[in-house]
Scaffold this motif. Structure first.
Motif, PDB file in Angstrom:
ATOM      1  N   PRO A 214      33.816  32.639  44.849  1.00 53.36           N
ATOM      2  CA  PRO A 214      34.645  32.568  46.057  1.00 53.36           C
ATOM      3  C   PRO A 214      36.123  32.355  45.737  1.00 53.36           C
ATOM      4  CG  PRO A 214      33.208  30.643  45.885  1.00 53.36           C
ATOM      5  CD  PRO A 214      32.750  31.620  44.856  1.00 53.36           C
ATOM      6  N   TRP A 215      36.422  31.644  44.653  1.00 48.55           N
ATOM      7  CA  TRP A 215      37.815  31.457  44.224  1.00 48.55           C
ATOM      8  C   TRP A 215      38.465  32.806  43.946  1.00 48.55           C
ATOM      9  CZ3 TRP A 215      40.491  32.806  39.804  1.00 48.55           C
ATOM     10  CH2 TRP A 215      41.713  32.183  39.599  1.00 48.55           C
ATOM     11  N   ALA A 216      37.742  33.673  43.255  1.00 43.98           N
ATOM     12  CA  ALA A 216      38.281  34.994  42.926  1.00 43.98           C
ATOM     13  C   ALA A 216      38.412  35.873  44.168  1.00 43.98           C
ATOM     14  CB  ALA A 216      37.394  35.675  41.882  1.00 43.98           C
ATOM     15  N   VAL A 217      37.407  35.839  45.059  1.00 49.34           N
ATOM     16  CA  VAL A 217      37.453  36.661  46.271  1.00 49.34           C
ATOM     17  C   VAL A 217      38.652  36.278  47.133  1.00 49.34           C
ATOM     18  CG1 VAL A 217      36.260  37.110  48.456  1.00 49.34           C
ATOM     19  CG2 VAL A 217      34.995  37.199  46.307  1.00 49.34           C
ATOM     20  N   ALA A 218      39.010  35.007  47.150  1.00 45.87           N
ATOM     21  CA  ALA A 218      40.170  34.558  47.928  1.00 45.87           C
ATOM     22  C   ALA A 218      41.488  34.982  47.303  1.00 45.87           C
ATOM     23  CB  ALA A 218      40.135  33.038  48.075  1.00 45.87           C
ATOM     24  N   ARG A 219      41.460  35.499  46.071  1.00 47.30           N
ATOM     25  CA  ARG A 219      42.685  35.867  45.358  1.00 47.30           C
ATOM     26  C   ARG A 219      42.674  37.327  44.919  1.00 47.30           C
ATOM     27  NH1 ARG A 219      41.414  30.757  44.830  1.00 47.30           N
ATOM     28  NH2 ARG A 219      43.040  29.158  44.682  1.00 47.30           N
ATOM     29  N   LEU A 220      41.984  38.179  45.663  1.00 46.78           N
ATOM     30  CA  LEU A 220      41.918  39.585  45.286  1.00 46.78           C
ATOM     31  C   LEU A 220      43.275  40.259  45.331  1.00 46.78           C
ATOM     32  CD1 LEU A 220      38.611  40.764  47.026  1.00 46.78           C
ATOM     33  CD2 LEU A 220      38.972  40.233  44.612  1.00 46.78           C
ATOM     34  N   HIS A 221      44.215  39.698  46.090  1.00 44.09           N
ATOM     35  CA  HIS A 221      45.557  40.282  46.164  1.00 44.09           C
ATOM     36  C   HIS A 221      46.338  40.055  44.876  1.00 44.09           C
ATOM     37  CE1 HIS A 221      45.858  36.074  47.357  1.00 44.09           C
ATOM     38  NE2 HIS A 221      47.135  36.109  47.009  1.00 44.09           N
ATOM     39  N   GLN A 222      45.844  39.178  44.028  1.00 43.00           N
ATOM     40  CA  GLN A 222      46.512  38.890  42.768  1.00 43.00           C
ATOM     41  C   GLN A 222      45.950  39.768  41.655  1.00 43.00           C
ATOM     42  OE1 GLN A 222      46.187  34.687  41.966  1.00 43.00           O
ATOM     43  NE2 GLN A 222      46.937  34.097  44.000  1.00 43.00           N
ATOM     44  N   PRO A 223      46.757  40.099  40.648  1.00 44.23           N
ATOM     45  CA  PRO A 223      46.269  40.922  39.530  1.00 44.23           C
ATOM     46  C   PRO A 223      45.450  40.099  38.540  1.00 44.23           C
ATOM     47  CG  PRO A 223      48.570  40.374  39.186  1.00 44.23           C
ATOM     48  CD  PRO A 223      48.198  39.814  40.545  1.00 44.23           C
ATOM     49  N   LEU A 224      44.275  39.654  38.979  1.00 44.01           N
ATOM     50  CA  LEU A 224      43.441  38.786  38.152  1.00 44.01           C
ATOM     51  C   LEU A 224      42.927  39.517  36.913  1.00 44.01           C
ATOM     52  CD1 LEU A 224      41.289  37.095  40.948  1.00 44.01           C
ATOM     53  CD2 LEU A 224      43.221  36.088  39.726  1.00 44.01           C
ATOM     54  N   THR A 225      42.861  38.802  35.830  1.00 35.52           N
ATOM     55  CA  THR A 225      42.305  39.326  34.588  1.00 35.52           C
ATOM     56  C   THR A 225      41.082  38.504  34.206  1.00 35.52           C
ATOM     57  OG1 THR A 225      43.613  37.861  33.180  1.00 35.52           O
ATOM     58  CG2 THR A 225      44.614  39.968  33.827  1.00 35.52           C
ATOM     59  N   VAL A 226      40.350  38.953  33.197  1.00 35.86           N
ATOM     60  CA  VAL A 226      39.214  38.186  32.690  1.00 35.86           C
ATOM     61  C   VAL A 226      39.696  36.829  32.190  1.00 35.86           C
ATOM     62  CG1 VAL A 226      37.392  38.091  30.948  1.00 35.86           C
ATOM     63  CG2 VAL A 226      37.904  40.246  32.102  1.00 35.86           C
ATOM     64  N   GLU A 227      40.870  36.817  31.582  1.00 36.47           N
ATOM     65  CA  GLU A 227      41.421  35.556  31.080  1.00 36.47           C
ATOM     66  C   GLU A 227      41.711  34.598  32.228  1.00 36.47           C
ATOM     67  OE1 GLU A 227      42.377  38.582  30.100  1.00 36.47           O
ATOM     68  OE2 GLU A 227      41.389  38.462  28.126  1.00 36.47           O
ATOM     69  N   ASP A 228      42.207  35.125  33.357  1.00 31.88           N
ATOM     70  CA  ASP A 228      42.450  34.276  34.534  1.00 31.88           C
ATOM     71  C   ASP A 228      41.142  33.661  35.025  1.00 31.88           C
ATOM     72  OD1 ASP A 228      45.197  34.857  34.595  1.00 31.88           O
ATOM     73  OD2 ASP A 228      44.864  36.657  35.804  1.00 31.88           O
ATOM     74  N   LEU A 229      40.094  34.478  35.100  1.00 29.75           N
ATOM     75  CA  LEU A 229      38.797  33.971  35.548  1.00 29.75           C
ATOM     76  C   LEU A 229      38.261  32.931  34.572  1.00 29.75           C
ATOM     77  CD1 LEU A 229      37.072  37.305  36.677  1.00 29.75           C
ATOM     78  CD2 LEU A 229      38.147  35.590  38.133  1.00 29.75           C
ATOM     79  N   ALA A 230      38.389  33.198  33.294  1.00 31.60           N
ATOM     80  CA  ALA A 230      37.885  32.262  32.284  1.00 31.60           C
ATOM     81  C   ALA A 230      38.633  30.939  32.357  1.00 31.60           C
ATOM     82  CB  ALA A 230      38.033  32.876  30.887  1.00 31.60           C
ATOM     83  N   ARG A 231      39.946  31.029  32.572  1.00 35.46           N
ATOM     84  CA  ARG A 231      40.738  29.804  32.693  1.00 35.46           C
ATOM     85  C   ARG A 231      40.301  28.992  33.905  1.00 35.46           C
ATOM     86  NH1 ARG A 231      45.042  32.218  30.680  1.00 35.46           N
ATOM     87  NH2 ARG A 231      45.565  33.114  32.709  1.00 35.46           N
ATOM     88  N   ALA A 232      40.094  29.676  35.033  1.00 38.48           N
ATOM     89  CA  ALA A 232      39.677  28.973  36.251  1.00 38.48           C
ATOM     90  C   ALA A 232      38.300  28.344  36.076  1.00 38.48           C
ATOM     91  CB  ALA A 232      39.674  29.937  37.434  1.00 38.48           C
ATOM     92  N   ALA A 233      37.427  28.998  35.300  1.00 35.16           N
ATOM     93  CA  ALA A 233      36.078  28.473  35.064  1.00 35.16           C
ATOM     94  C   ALA A 233      36.029  27.496  33.898  1.00 35.16           C
ATOM     95  CB  ALA A 233      35.117  29.634  34.798  1.00 35.16           C
ATOM     96  N   ARG A 234      37.161  27.352  33.197  1.00 37.09           N
ATOM     97  CA  ARG A 234      37.265  26.444  32.053  1.00 37.09           C
ATOM     98  C   ARG A 234      36.259  26.788  30.961  1.00 37.09           C
ATOM     99  NH1 ARG A 234      38.186  20.561  35.113  1.00 37.09           N
ATOM    100  NH2 ARG A 234      40.087  21.194  36.238  1.00 37.09           N
ATOM    101  N   MET A 235      36.280  28.055  30.582  1.00 34.71           N
ATOM    102  CA  MET A 235      35.419  28.496  29.490  1.00 34.71           C
ATOM    103  C   MET A 235      36.094  29.669  28.795  1.00 34.71           C
ATOM    104  SD  MET A 235      32.368  30.597  31.469  1.00 34.71           S
ATOM    105  CE  MET A 235      31.934  29.212  32.520  1.00 34.71           C
ATOM    106  N   SER A 236      35.556  30.088  27.669  1.00 34.20           N
ATOM    107  CA  SER A 236      36.101  31.229  26.957  1.00 34.20           C
ATOM    108  C   SER A 236      35.747  32.530  27.678  1.00 34.20           C
ATOM    109  CB  SER A 236      35.557  31.272  25.531  1.00 34.20           C
ATOM    110  OG  SER A 236      34.172  31.604  25.543  1.00 34.20           O
ATOM    111  N   SER A 237      36.524  33.579  27.413  1.00 34.08           N
ATOM    112  CA  SER A 237      36.245  34.880  28.024  1.00 34.08           C
ATOM    113  C   SER A 237      34.866  35.390  27.635  1.00 34.08           C
ATOM    114  CB  SER A 237      37.310  35.899  27.606  1.00 34.08           C
ATOM    115  OG  SER A 237      38.592  35.500  28.054  1.00 34.08           O
ATOM    116  N   ARG A 238      34.479  35.175  26.386  1.00 31.05           N
ATOM    117  CA  ARG A 238      33.155  35.629  25.926  1.00 31.05           C
ATOM    118  C   ARG A 238      32.036  34.889  26.654  1.00 31.05           C
ATOM    119  NH1 ARG A 238      32.022  36.063  19.584  1.00 31.05           N
ATOM    120  NH2 ARG A 238      33.661  37.629  19.907  1.00 31.05           N
ATOM    121  N   HIS A 239      32.202  33.565  26.807  1.00 32.66           N
ATOM    122  CA  HIS A 239      31.205  32.763  27.516  1.00 32.66           C
ATOM    123  C   HIS A 239      31.120  33.191  28.977  1.00 32.66           C
ATOM    124  CE1 HIS A 239      29.460  28.464  28.256  1.00 32.66           C
ATOM    125  NE2 HIS A 239      28.537  29.391  28.225  1.00 32.66           N
TER     126      HIS A 239
END
Length: 319
Positions: A214-239
Motif C-alpha cells: 500500500p505504501w508503493a500504491v500511494a506513491r505511484l506518481h513518484q519514479p520508484l525504483t527497486v532500491e526505493d522499495l527495498a529501502r522502505a522495506a528495510r531490506m536488500s534489493s535481492r531479499h
C-alpha cells in the motif's frame, strides 16, 4: 459481449460454473452500462457436483452467443461429450469468443480451438493436457491466457480472474473493479502471474510486504525504483526480490508497472486529464513512455482505450 452462454454437461465443477454466473449474471449496483444476458446451456438435465441442474436452453444456443464459457469438469481422463465439443467448435466458427475455466480447457482442446495457441489449465492437469493435445502450447505457469477469441484459465480463483478480465475487456477497469468490490476480491491479477506462489498474500501482520505494497500504491506518481522499495522495506534489493516472487509471483518492477497501468486505465476512464498529465500521475514520466507500456500491456494506445470506455453510458459518472 451482450450474450453469455455457460456450456454445461454431466460432471461440471460447480465452483467454476458458479463463479461465471456470479460475475456475468447481474451488474453491480451503480453500474449503468448494458449488462450481459446469461443462459445456462446443455443437452438436458445435468449433474453439477452433487446438484442436478436444469439448463435454460440447449447447446444449439451457443452458436448465437457472443461469449461461450466452458466451466471445469471432473473426469479429464475421458473424452468430453461429442455434442458439447461440436457445439463449442460451432460457436467459435460462428464468431463467439470462447473461454474455458480450469479443466474446461480439455473441451476447447478437443474442439481444436487450442491448436497452435498458447493455453493453460489447472497446474495439476497441464501435463495431461499437453500430452493429449500436443498441438496446444500449454503454459503451466500462468493464471490465464488471452488469445483474443480463445481464452483459458487455471483453476478455482484463476477462473474468477479470467471472468473479471473479460469484464475489463468489455467495460473497462472501473466496471471490473466494481464487480470485484461486490465480490470482495482483489480487482486485478495479471494473467502472467504464476499459478502457484509460496504465499498468495502476506499472511502475517509483520510481513515486510504487508505495509510496503500500500505504501508503493500511494506513491505511484513518484519514479520508484527497486532500491526505493527495498529501502522502505528495510531490506536488500535481492531479499526484496525473493519476497515479491514468493508473495506476488512476479518481480518488484513488473508489479510496479502493473499498478501504474491499472491507475492509468482508471484515469483514462474517469477523468479528462491529458495523456501527459496521466503519465506524470502514474510515474511514467512522459506520454511516450506511457503509450509504449500501455500499448504493449493493454493491446491498444491510451487514446483508443479512452475513446472506447469514455463513450459508453456510466463511464462519465466516476464509477
Amino acid at each position: 459481449m451482450g450474450s453469455v452462454a455457460l456450456a454445461v454437461t454431466d460432471g461440471m465443477l460447480h465452483f467454476e460454473l458458479s463463479v461465471a454466473y456470479e460475475v456475468f449474471g447481474s451488474a453491480p449496483a451503480g453500474v449503468a452500462v448494458p449488462w450481459y444476458d446469461v443462459a445456462v446451456c446443455g443437452s438436458g438435465a445435468v449433474r453439477v457436483g452433487r446438484f442436478r441442474l436444469e439448463p435454460d436452453d440447449g447447446l444449439d444456443r451457443l452458436r448465437r452467443a457472443d461469449t461461450v464459457i466452458v466451466p471445469g469438469w471432473a473426469d479429464v481422463d475421458v473424452d468430453p461429450p461429442a455434442d458439447l465439443v461440436g457445439a463449442v467448435r460451432a460457436a467459435h466458427e460462428a464468431g463467439a469468443r470462447v473461454a474455458s475455466l480450469c479443466t474446461g480447457a480439455f473441451v476447447l482442446a478437443a474442439a481444436g480451438l487450442l491448436d497452435g495457441r498458447r493455453a493453460t489449465t489447472h497446474w495439476a492437469h497441464t501435463a495431461a493436457l499437453a500430452a493429449r493435445f500436443p498441438r496446444a502450447e500449454v503454459d503451466p505457469d500462468v493464471l490465464y491466457v488471452d488469445n483474443g477469441s480463445v481464452l483459458t484459465s487455471a483453476g478455482k480463483a484463476a477462473a474468477l480472474d479470467l471472468c473479471l478480465h473479460l469484464v475489463r475487456r468489455d467495460h473497462g477497469s472501473s466496471v471490473a473493479n466494481a464487480v470485484a468490490r461486490r465480490l470482495v476480491v482483489p480487482p486485478h491479477r495479471s494473467g502472467g502471474q504464476a499459478q502457484f506462489v509460496t504465499a498468495p498474500v502476506p499472511a502475517q501482520y509483520d510481513h515486510p510486504l504487508t505495509a510496503l505494497l500500500p505504501w508503493a500504491v500511494a506513491r505511484l506518481h513518484q519514479p520508484l525504483t527497486v532500491e526505493d522499495l527495498a529501502r522502505a522495506a528495510r531490506m536488500s534489493s535481492r531479499h526484496l526480490g525473493r519476497h515479491f516472487k514468493a508473495v506476488t509471483g512476479t518481480t518488484p518492477l513488473q508489479w510496479l508497472l502493473t499498478q501504474r497501468i491499472q491507475r492509468a486505465q482508471e484515469l483514462l476512464e474517469n477523468t479528462d486529464d491529458s495523456v501527459d498529465t496521466i503519465a506524470q500521475a502514474t510515474g511514467m514520466g512522459t506520454a511516450t513512455t506511457l503509450r509504449r507500456h500501455f500499448n504493449r500491456t493493454v493491446g491498444v494506445p491510451p487514446d483508443s482505450y479512452r475513446r472506447t470506455f469514455r463513450s459508453r453510458p456510466g463511464h462519465d459518472a466516476g464509477l
